[in-house]
Write a protein that holds these residues in place. Structure first.
Motif, mmCIF file in Angstrom:
data_model
loop_
_atom_site.group_PDB
_atom_site.id
_atom_site.type_symbol
_atom_site.label_atom_id
_atom_site.label_comp_id
_atom_site.label_asym_id
_atom_site.label_seq_id
_atom_site.Cartn_x
_atom_site.Cartn_y
_atom_site.Cartn_z
ATOM 1 N N PRO A 18 -53.218 1.733 -16.652
ATOM 2 C CA PRO A 18 -51.751 1.376 -15.730
ATOM 3 C C PRO A 18 -52.171 1.062 -14.255
ATOM 4 C CG PRO A 18 -51.993 3.554 -17.012
ATOM 5 C CD PRO A 18 -53.328 2.790 -17.091
ATOM 6 N N SER A 19 -51.120 0.372 -13.745
ATOM 7 C CA SER A 19 -51.204 -0.049 -12.321
ATOM 8 C C SER A 19 -51.027 1.297 -11.341
ATOM 9 C CB SER A 19 -50.521 -1.336 -12.131
ATOM 10 O OG SER A 19 -49.187 -0.983 -12.183
ATOM 11 N N SER A 20 -51.492 1.177 -10.290
ATOM 12 C CA SER A 20 -51.104 2.171 -9.328
ATOM 13 C C SER A 20 -49.823 2.058 -8.862
ATOM 14 C CB SER A 20 -52.297 2.036 -8.092
ATOM 15 O OG SER A 20 -52.058 0.721 -7.474
ATOM 16 N N SER A 21 -49.210 0.744 -8.697
ATOM 17 C CA SER A 21 -47.786 0.675 -8.243
ATOM 18 C C SER A 21 -47.008 1.123 -9.235
ATOM 19 C CB SER A 21 -47.321 -1.016 -8.334
ATOM 20 O OG SER A 21 -47.850 -1.548 -9.411
ATOM 21 N N ALA A 22 -47.348 1.220 -10.882
ATOM 22 C CA ALA A 22 -46.580 1.834 -11.718
ATOM 23 C C ALA A 22 -46.464 3.124 -11.805
ATOM 24 C CB ALA A 22 -47.141 1.337 -13.239
ATOM 25 N N ILE A 23 -47.669 4.023 -11.616
ATOM 26 C CA ILE A 23 -47.899 5.496 -11.148
ATOM 27 C C ILE A 23 -47.138 5.711 -10.214
ATOM 28 C CG2 ILE A 23 -49.324 7.089 -10.727
ATOM 29 C CD1 ILE A 23 -51.461 5.520 -12.113
ATOM 30 N N ARG A 24 -47.039 5.032 -8.973
ATOM 31 C CA ARG A 24 -46.492 5.560 -7.974
ATOM 32 C C ARG A 24 -45.024 5.233 -8.122
ATOM 33 N NH1 ARG A 24 -46.600 6.672 -2.585
ATOM 34 N NH2 ARG A 24 -45.090 5.958 -1.034
ATOM 35 N N ALA A 25 -44.413 4.215 -8.617
ATOM 36 C CA ALA A 25 -43.116 4.035 -8.898
ATOM 37 C C ALA A 25 -42.562 5.199 -9.777
ATOM 38 C CB ALA A 25 -42.687 2.919 -9.508
ATOM 39 N N LEU A 26 -43.117 5.583 -10.794
ATOM 40 C CA LEU A 26 -42.621 6.484 -11.753
ATOM 41 C C LEU A 26 -42.615 7.778 -11.121
ATOM 42 C CD1 LEU A 26 -44.164 5.251 -15.309
ATOM 43 C CD2 LEU A 26 -41.882 5.359 -14.633
ATOM 44 N N SER A 27 -43.850 8.294 -10.243
ATOM 45 C CA SER A 27 -43.793 9.228 -9.431
ATOM 46 C C SER A 27 -42.498 9.645 -8.687
ATOM 47 C CB SER A 27 -44.985 9.650 -8.577
ATOM 48 O OG SER A 27 -46.217 9.491 -9.488
ATOM 49 N N LEU A 28 -42.323 8.622 -7.978
ATOM 50 C CA LEU A 28 -41.027 8.540 -6.992
ATOM 51 C C LEU A 28 -39.784 8.769 -7.713
ATOM 52 C CD1 LEU A 28 -42.042 5.942 -4.360
ATOM 53 C CD2 LEU A 28 -42.256 8.686 -4.112
ATOM 54 N N GLU A 29 -39.848 7.976 -9.003
ATOM 55 C CA GLU A 29 -38.549 8.257 -9.722
ATOM 56 C C GLU A 29 -38.239 9.474 -10.408
ATOM 57 O OE1 GLU A 29 -36.929 4.863 -11.870
ATOM 58 O OE2 GLU A 29 -38.192 3.625 -11.511
ATOM 59 N N LEU A 30 -39.381 10.163 -10.882
ATOM 60 C CA LEU A 30 -39.177 11.552 -11.457
ATOM 61 C C LEU A 30 -39.056 12.206 -10.349
ATOM 62 C CD1 LEU A 30 -39.639 13.433 -13.822
ATOM 63 C CD2 LEU A 30 -41.965 13.361 -13.212
ATOM 64 N N LYS A 31 -39.483 12.267 -9.234
ATOM 65 C CA LYS A 31 -39.338 13.158 -8.052
ATOM 66 C C LYS A 31 -37.811 13.132 -7.510
ATOM 67 C CE LYS A 31 -40.525 14.000 -3.062
ATOM 68 N NZ LYS A 31 -39.377 13.544 -2.526
ATOM 69 N N SER A 32 -37.121 11.921 -7.591
ATOM 70 C CA SER A 32 -35.711 11.551 -7.310
ATOM 71 C C SER A 32 -34.669 12.205 -8.283
ATOM 72 C CB SER A 32 -35.722 10.123 -7.292
ATOM 73 O OG SER A 32 -34.161 9.925 -6.998
ATOM 74 N N LEU A 33 -35.158 12.279 -9.453
ATOM 75 C CA LEU A 33 -34.260 12.971 -10.474
ATOM 76 C C LEU A 33 -34.609 14.455 -10.572
ATOM 77 C CD1 LEU A 33 -34.751 10.341 -13.535
ATOM 78 C CD2 LEU A 33 -32.724 10.840 -12.354
ATOM 79 N N MET A 34 -35.359 14.895 -10.226
ATOM 80 C CA MET A 34 -35.713 16.345 -9.867
ATOM 81 C C MET A 34 -34.855 16.625 -8.695
ATOM 82 S SD MET A 34 -39.911 16.630 -10.383
ATOM 83 C CE MET A 34 -40.078 18.256 -9.851
ATOM 84 N N GLU A 35 -34.683 16.079 -7.477
ATOM 85 C CA GLU A 35 -34.075 16.610 -6.699
ATOM 86 C C GLU A 35 -32.482 16.219 -6.603
ATOM 87 O OE1 GLU A 35 -36.090 14.185 -3.342
ATOM 88 O OE2 GLU A 35 -37.416 15.722 -3.347
ATOM 89 N N GLU A 36 -32.000 15.185 -7.504
ATOM 90 C CA GLU A 36 -30.711 14.809 -7.601
ATOM 91 C C GLU A 36 -30.529 14.294 -8.836
ATOM 92 O OE1 GLU A 36 -27.417 11.969 -5.405
ATOM 93 O OE2 GLU A 36 -29.404 11.705 -4.607
ATOM 94 N N PRO A 37 -30.624 15.425 -9.860
ATOM 95 C CA PRO A 37 -30.387 14.835 -11.238
ATOM 96 C C PRO A 37 -29.008 14.369 -11.536
ATOM 97 C CG PRO A 37 -30.648 17.280 -10.925
ATOM 98 C CD PRO A 37 -30.618 16.781 -9.766
ATOM 99 N N LEU A 38 -28.770 13.260 -12.646
ATOM 100 C CA LEU A 38 -27.774 12.833 -12.952
ATOM 101 C C LEU A 38 -26.891 13.610 -13.939
ATOM 102 C CD1 LEU A 38 -29.387 9.122 -14.124
ATOM 103 C CD2 LEU A 38 -27.518 9.590 -12.235
ATOM 104 N N GLU A 39 -25.526 13.459 -13.719
ATOM 105 C CA GLU A 39 -24.660 14.241 -14.349
ATOM 106 C C GLU A 39 -24.515 13.737 -15.944
ATOM 107 O OE1 GLU A 39 -20.491 11.838 -13.464
ATOM 108 O OE2 GLU A 39 -21.280 13.511 -12.161
ATOM 109 N N GLY A 40 -24.777 14.542 -16.997
ATOM 110 C CA GLY A 40 -24.655 14.295 -18.279
ATOM 111 C C GLY A 40 -26.054 13.757 -18.830
#
Length: 256
Positions: A18-40
């Motif tokens: 895995p590239s470091s950019s992939a790890i960082r991107a997924l970490s940020l996206e997971l954090k974003s979904l934790m802070e602002e979950p999608l409805e449904g």
């Protein structure tokens, strides 16, 4: 515990690490979904040590055939994400024109950005690095109610859907199959301790977000409770339980 680079390398499949950019991107996206979950939709990691495989629970949108349904899926990310798209496979049985018999989802947004005139897809409809987990999830929900039948993954489901649509619901074959699958999914939700929203009011209420964490120290043990919706009666929220895998857009067109 944060998913580290080394543990991600051990748990990810593929010819390259895995590239470091992939790890960082997924970490940020997971954090974003934790802070602002999608409805449904709810999402979390299959394994807290591996950022490259996620679990999704998708609730059927109200006023659709899939209303009150509970559909589980896995999303797997390539090691060079976001330059290549993830894959999505339903674990719950879904009879749908754009879902293969094995559960694999066929949708343009998840197709590699290559020029393929025979596919009938425009390059702009395919994956590009500006897409993200949120756009994928929203496309999946949209696809449930608005399937693409031009190049279906499930031809029989596509034919049944068109008959149902063109008859204004008088041909019940497609509808009856979906209703049976929705009912079966409700049984699975009860086993998982999940409260499924059945009204629009319940559906549009997002799960309570957990407090935000430092960008580089995401604590997966504090992942938001799957079943808690910001509703008046908070006693209805049940404890987190892991999904059990069984064997058995729209940002783009669902084409195979």
């Amino acid at each position: 515990m944060m998913a580290s680079t080394s543990s991600s390398r051990q748990n990810s499949s593929g010819p390259m690490a895995p590239s470091s950019s992939a790890i960082r991107a997924l970490s940020l996206e997971l954090k974003s979904l934790m802070e602002e979950p999608l409805e449904g939709i709810r999402a979390k990691l299959v394994n807290e040590e591996n950022l490259f495989e996620w679990e999704m629970a998708i609730f059927g949108p109200p006023d659709t055939l899939y209303q009150a349904g509970y559909f589980k899926a896995h999303m797997k990310f390539p090691n060079d994400y976001p330059y290549s798209p993830p894959t999505v496979r339903f674990l719950t049985k879904v009879w749908h024109p754009n879902v293969y018999e094995n559960g694999d989802l066929c949708i343009s947004i998840l197709h590699p950005p290559v020029d393929d005139p025979q596919s009938g897809e425009l390059p702009c409809e395919r994956w590009n690095p500006t897409q993200n987990v949120r756009t994928i999830m929203l496309s999946v929900v949209s696809l449930l109610n608005e399937p693409n039948t031009y190049s279906p993954a499930n031809v029989d489901a596509s034919v049944m859907y068109r008959r149902w649509r063109d008859s204004n619901g008088k041909d019940k074959e497609y509808e009856n199959i979906i209703k049976k699958q929705v009912q079966a999914s409700r049984v699975e939700a009860e086993k998982d301790g999940v409260i499924v929203p059945t009204t629009m009011e319940e559906y549009i209420m997002k799960p309570k977000p957990r407090p935000s964490f430092p960008q580089d120290n995401i604590d997966m043990d504090d992942f938001y409770d799957d079943d808690c919706y910001d509703m008046d009666d908070e006693d209805d929220c049940s404890d987190d339980e892991e999904y059990q895998e069984d064997d058995g857009e729209d940002s783009g067109n669902g084409e195979s």
